[in-house]
Scaffold this active site. Structure first.
Site, PDB file in Angstrom:
ATOM      1  CB  SER A 108      76.874 107.924 115.967  1.00  0.00           C
ATOM      2  OG  SER A 108      77.573 109.430 116.274  1.00  0.00           O
ATOM      3  CG  ASP A 140      82.783 104.520 113.086  1.00  0.00           C
ATOM      4  OD1 ASP A 140      83.323 103.525 112.595  1.00  0.00           O
ATOM      5  OD2 ASP A 140      82.739 105.008 114.385  1.00  0.00           O
ATOM      6  CG  HIS A 167      80.603 108.126 117.113  1.00  0.00           C
ATOM      7  ND1 HIS A 167      79.889 108.510 115.824  1.00  0.00           N
ATOM      8  CD2 HIS A 167      81.334 107.130 116.974  1.00  0.00           C
ATOM      9  CE1 HIS A 167      80.531 107.698 115.074  1.00  0.00           C
ATOM     10  NE2 HIS A 167      81.366 106.924 115.767  1.00  0.00           N
TER      11      HIS A 167
END
Length: 199
Positions: free
Chosen positions: A18, A138, A45
């Protein structure tokens, strides 16, 4: 020389990242040989409304072809598969992938956990999971699932990561095999490449 847990049994690599991961992942892709013998699933992401330009940006330095898969597409080992914007990417039994627009997980779609957990189910102990810099949790449960099913787990060294929340979250839920800086991840992948070719 860094000592790694290398084996010829591995059949796939799944990478999640991310915030702060784009640059190190681009560096990794710039070194992995074009004919590296394993498929790579890449879940990053990304802005859901920006559907163009991301593949092109990653492809500028990548030696391997980067491809956003279609639903139910078959997996080819020579490609890097990038989770499309606003779709969860799952790896299925039978050497295929699926896409879904189910709800956000960790405020994200694509969610790294879905890609890693599904890949762990499909490949079991033949999967390598790599988790890079990021600002939320995540991927932590996905790495735990990979470890539980016998796969190999690698995180970017939190001290090197631009944002260390993601790798630290993985460390908090499971025993990680290797905590590596980007250059060491590259070293690992190049050594694996040589082993797979000679094995």
């Amino acid at each position: 020389m860094t000592r790694f847990k290398l084996s010829t049994k591995y059949k796939a690599i799944a990478i999640g990242g991310s915030a702060g991961s784009f640059q190190p992942i681009t560096k990794i892709l710039s070194v992995i040989p074009k004919d590296f013998p394993l498929p790579i699933f890449l879940c990053l992401h990304r802005l859901k409304h920006v559907r163009h330009g991301f593949v092109e940006a990653l492809s500028i330095k990548s030696l391997k072809s980067i491809h956003e898969p279609f639903d139910k597409e078959s997996i080819k080992r020579e490609l890097v598969y990038l989770a499309p914007a606003n779709y969860h990417l799952s790896i299925e039994l039978g050497n295929t992938m699926s896409l879904s627009t189910e709800g956000l997980i960790n405020n994200s779609r694509p969610a790294i956990d879905i890609t890693l957990e599904s890949a762990a189910y499909a490949y079991r102990d033949k999967l390598i999971g790599i988790l890079m810099s990021g600002a939320n949790k995540d991927g932590a449960l996905g790495m735990q699932k990979i470890k539980d099913r016998g796969g190999l787990t690698i995180i970017q060294d939190p001290e090197e990561s631009m944002i260390s929340t993601m790798p630290n979250s993985a460390l908090s839920v499971t025993e990680i095999d290797h905590v590596l800086k980007t250059d060491q991840i590259i070293e690992f992948l190049l050594e694996l490449d040589q082993m797979l070719r000679s094995g």
